[in-house]
Design a protein around this motif. Structure first.
Motif, PDB file in Angstrom:
ATOM      1  N   ALA A 193       0.852  -1.193   0.000  1.00  0.00           N
ATOM      2  CA  ALA A 193       0.000   0.000   0.000  1.00  0.00           C
ATOM      3  C   ALA A 193       0.879   1.231   0.000  1.00  0.00           C
ATOM      4  O   ALA A 193       2.015   1.201   0.495  1.00  0.00           O
ATOM      5  N   ALA A 194       0.346   2.310  -0.572  1.00  0.00           N
ATOM      6  CA  ALA A 194       1.156   3.521  -0.757  1.00  0.00           C
ATOM      7  C   ALA A 194       0.292   4.754  -0.599  1.00  0.00           C
ATOM      8  O   ALA A 194      -0.930   4.715  -0.793  1.00  0.00           O
ATOM      9  N   TYR A 195       0.937   5.849  -0.216  1.00  0.00           N
ATOM     10  CA  TYR A 195       0.317   7.172  -0.274  1.00  0.00           C
ATOM     11  C   TYR A 195       0.889   7.857  -1.502  1.00  0.00           C
ATOM     12  O   TYR A 195       2.110   8.054  -1.587  1.00  0.00           O
ATOM     13  N   GLN A 196       0.056   8.212  -2.425  1.00  0.00           N
ATOM     14  CA  GLN A 196       0.508   8.895  -3.656  1.00  0.00           C
ATOM     15  C   GLN A 196       1.787   8.271  -4.221  1.00  0.00           C
ATOM     16  O   GLN A 196       2.801   8.935  -4.390  1.00  0.00           O
ATOM     17  N   ARG A 197       1.750   7.016  -4.452  1.00  0.00           N
ATOM     18  CA  ARG A 197       2.858   6.255  -5.063  1.00  0.00           C
ATOM     19  C   ARG A 197       4.065   6.094  -4.144  1.00  0.00           C
ATOM     20  O   ARG A 197       5.060   5.489  -4.520  1.00  0.00           O
ATOM     21  N   GLN A 198       4.020   6.661  -2.934  1.00  0.00           N
ATOM     22  CA  GLN A 198       5.125   6.490  -1.999  1.00  0.00           C
ATOM     23  C   GLN A 198       4.836   5.215  -1.201  1.00  0.00           C
ATOM     24  O   GLN A 198       3.915   5.185  -0.390  1.00  0.00           O
ATOM     25  N   PRO A 199       5.600   4.116  -1.456  1.00  0.00           N
ATOM     26  CA  PRO A 199       5.287   2.854  -0.775  1.00  0.00           C
ATOM     27  C   PRO A 199       5.448   2.980   0.734  1.00  0.00           C
ATOM     28  O   PRO A 199       6.395   3.599   1.208  1.00  0.00           O
ATOM     29  N   VAL A 200       4.498   2.443   1.460  1.00  0.00           N
ATOM     30  CA  VAL A 200       4.571   2.434   2.931  1.00  0.00           C
ATOM     31  C   VAL A 200       4.561   0.984   3.421  1.00  0.00           C
ATOM     32  O   VAL A 200       5.417   0.579   4.207  1.00  0.00           O
ATOM     33  N   LEU A 201       3.620   0.211   2.932  1.00  0.00           N
ATOM     34  CA  LEU A 201       3.554  -1.208   3.325  1.00  0.00           C
ATOM     35  C   LEU A 201       4.035  -2.047   2.146  1.00  0.00           C
ATOM     36  O   LEU A 201       3.543  -1.897   1.024  1.00  0.00           O
ATOM     37  N   GLU A 202       4.985  -2.904   2.400  1.00  0.00           N
ATOM     38  CA  GLU A 202       5.547  -3.720   1.320  1.00  0.00           C
ATOM     39  C   GLU A 202       5.608  -5.176   1.739  1.00  0.00           C
ATOM     40  O   GLU A 202       6.299  -5.519   2.701  1.00  0.00           O
ATOM     41  N   ASP A 203       4.875  -5.979   1.021  1.00  0.00           N
ATOM     42  CA  ASP A 203       4.841  -7.430   1.217  1.00  0.00           C
ATOM     43  C   ASP A 203       4.602  -7.808   2.689  1.00  0.00           C
ATOM     44  O   ASP A 203       5.379  -8.524   3.301  1.00  0.00           O
ATOM     45  N   ILE A 204       3.479  -7.293   3.204  1.00  0.00           N
ATOM     46  CA  ILE A 204       3.097  -7.601   4.595  1.00  0.00           C
ATOM     47  C   ILE A 204       2.314  -8.905   4.606  1.00  0.00           C
ATOM     48  O   ILE A 204       1.335  -9.068   3.875  1.00  0.00           O
ATOM     49  N   ASN A 205       2.757  -9.819   5.445  1.00  0.00           N
ATOM     50  CA  ASN A 205       2.070 -11.095   5.629  1.00  0.00           C
ATOM     51  C   ASN A 205       1.862 -11.287   7.127  1.00  0.00           C
ATOM     52  O   ASN A 205       2.838 -11.400   7.874  1.00  0.00           O
ATOM     53  N   LEU A 206       0.594 -11.266   7.553  1.00  0.00           N
ATOM     54  CA  LEU A 206       0.293 -11.346   8.986  1.00  0.00           C
ATOM     55  C   LEU A 206      -0.984 -12.135   9.189  1.00  0.00           C
ATOM     56  O   LEU A 206      -1.887 -12.104   8.351  1.00  0.00           O
ATOM     57  N   GLN A 207      -1.040 -12.787  10.318  1.00  0.00           N
ATOM     58  CA  GLN A 207      -2.285 -13.439  10.709  1.00  0.00           C
ATOM     59  C   GLN A 207      -2.588 -13.050  12.143  1.00  0.00           C
ATOM     60  O   GLN A 207      -1.687 -13.062  12.990  1.00  0.00           O
ATOM     61  N   PHE A 208      -3.850 -12.705  12.394  1.00  0.00           N
ATOM     62  CA  PHE A 208      -4.277 -12.368  13.752  1.00  0.00           C
ATOM     63  C   PHE A 208      -5.243 -13.438  14.230  1.00  0.00           C
ATOM     64  O   PHE A 208      -6.197 -13.771  13.525  1.00  0.00           O
ATOM     65  N   PRO A 209      -5.039 -13.947  15.434  1.00  0.00           N
ATOM     66  CA  PRO A 209      -5.943 -14.974  15.946  1.00  0.00           C
ATOM     67  C   PRO A 209      -7.276 -14.392  16.404  1.00  0.00           C
ATOM     68  O   PRO A 209      -7.341 -13.247  16.843  1.00  0.00           O
ATOM     69  N   ALA A 210      -8.307 -15.193  16.301  1.00  0.00           N
ATOM     70  CA  ALA A 210      -9.629 -14.782  16.791  1.00  0.00           C
ATOM     71  C   ALA A 210      -9.645 -14.821  18.311  1.00  0.00           C
ATOM     72  O   ALA A 210      -8.987 -15.666  18.927  1.00  0.00           O
ATOM     73  N   GLY A 211     -10.396 -13.902  18.897  1.00  0.00           N
ATOM     74  CA  GLY A 211     -10.630 -13.933  20.334  1.00  0.00           C
ATOM     75  C   GLY A 211      -9.445 -13.523  21.179  1.00  0.00           C
ATOM     76  O   GLY A 211      -9.434 -13.751  22.396  1.00  0.00           O
ATOM     77  N   LYS A 212      -8.434 -12.925  20.574  1.00  0.00           N
ATOM     78  CA  LYS A 212      -7.249 -12.480  21.320  1.00  0.00           C
ATOM     79  C   LYS A 212      -7.005 -11.009  21.001  1.00  0.00           C
ATOM     80  O   LYS A 212      -7.400 -10.517  19.959  1.00  0.00           O
ATOM     81  N   TRP A 213      -6.315 -10.349  21.911  1.00  0.00           N
ATOM     82  CA  TRP A 213      -5.887  -8.975  21.653  1.00  0.00           C
ATOM     83  C   TRP A 213      -4.613  -9.033  20.817  1.00  0.00           C
ATOM     84  O   TRP A 213      -3.724  -9.841  21.102  1.00  0.00           O
ATOM     85  N   THR A 214      -4.536  -8.174  19.817  1.00  0.00           N
ATOM     86  CA  THR A 214      -3.310  -8.080  19.024  1.00  0.00           C
ATOM     87  C   THR A 214      -2.862  -6.616  18.999  1.00  0.00           C
ATOM     88  O   THR A 214      -3.682  -5.727  18.769  1.00  0.00           O
ATOM     89  N   ALA A 215      -1.599  -6.380  19.266  1.00  0.00           N
ATOM     90  CA  ALA A 215      -1.055  -5.013  19.213  1.00  0.00           C
ATOM     91  C   ALA A 215      -0.096  -4.905  18.041  1.00  0.00           C
ATOM     92  O   ALA A 215       0.690  -5.821  17.793  1.00  0.00           O
ATOM     93  N   ILE A 216      -0.203  -3.823  17.320  1.00  0.00           N
ATOM     94  CA  ILE A 216       0.759  -3.521  16.248  1.00  0.00           C
ATOM     95  C   ILE A 216       1.683  -2.443  16.811  1.00  0.00           C
ATOM     96  O   ILE A 216       1.230  -1.345  17.129  1.00  0.00           O
ATOM     97  N   VAL A 217       2.938  -2.774  16.935  1.00  0.00           N
ATOM     98  CA  VAL A 217       3.892  -1.864  17.579  1.00  0.00           C
ATOM     99  C   VAL A 217       4.969  -1.488  16.561  1.00  0.00           C
ATOM    100  O   VAL A 217       5.475  -2.347  15.835  1.00  0.00           O
TER     101      VAL A 217
END
Ligand SMILES: Nc1ncnc2c1ncn2[C@@H]1O[C@H](COP(=O)(O)OP(=O)(O)OP(=O)(O)O)[C@@H](O)[C@H]1O
Ligand SMILES: [Mg+2]
Length: 132
Positions: A19-43
């Motif tokens: 994903a990018a803002y005006q062609r400026q890449p910010v997220l590159e090849d992100i692969n993540l899984q979040f479990p159900a029923g648990k708290w997840t923090a992005i730090v």
């Protein structure tokens, strides 16, 4: 696609996300899984792209590439169904608008509240209900 996360099923599955803002890449090849029923923090440091990840997760920003699924359904399906709630880190606030702190915080529980019969009785009817 994995369907479990240890003993918990996968709630959110992000694959090859760019994903990018005006062609400026910010997220590159992100692969993540979040479990159900648990708290997840992005730090991460300022500017790392945490907020952008949430914009893509909530369907408010389109990814350039990759996929985001929640319970094996595309995120757009959940967005249309009103399952997603998000309390923004920062927002343009109209200070004269009569919204309390409680109501603002509960906005983050929108998806849960609208399916709860008790909350449905307490919440005002949407203004569009009954409109042609
Ligand atoms: N509206 C925008 N237009 C262009 N670039 C942006 C915009 N918003 C953020 N950015 C840039 O995108 C990158 C990721 O920003 P983001 O806000 O997702 O980071 P963050 O991890 O949430 O940071 P913070 O910890 O400060 O909240 C940063 O380099 C930022 O400068
Ligand atoms: Mg942020």
């Amino acid at each position: 696609m994995a369907t479990t996360f240890g003993d918990a099923p996968v709630a959110i599955n992000i694959k090859g996300l760019y994903a990018a803002y005006q062609r400026q890449p910010v997220l590159e090849d992100i692969n993540l899984q979040f479990p159900a029923g648990k708290w997840t923090a992005i730090v991460g440091p300022n500017g790392a792209g945490k907020s952008m990840l949430f914009h893509v997760l909530t369907g408010s920003m389109k990814a350039l590439r990759g996929s985001v699924h929640a319970f094996n359904e595309p995120i757009a399906t959940h967005r249309k169904a009103g399952h997603i709630a998000y309390m923004a880190q920062r927002e343009a606030i109209e200070w004269d608008f009569p919204v309390s702190v409680w109501e603002t915080v509960m906005g983050g529980r929108y998806g849960h509240m609208r399916s709860d019969p008790l909350w449905r009785r307490l919440l005002p009817s949407p203004p569009w209900r009954g409109c042609a």
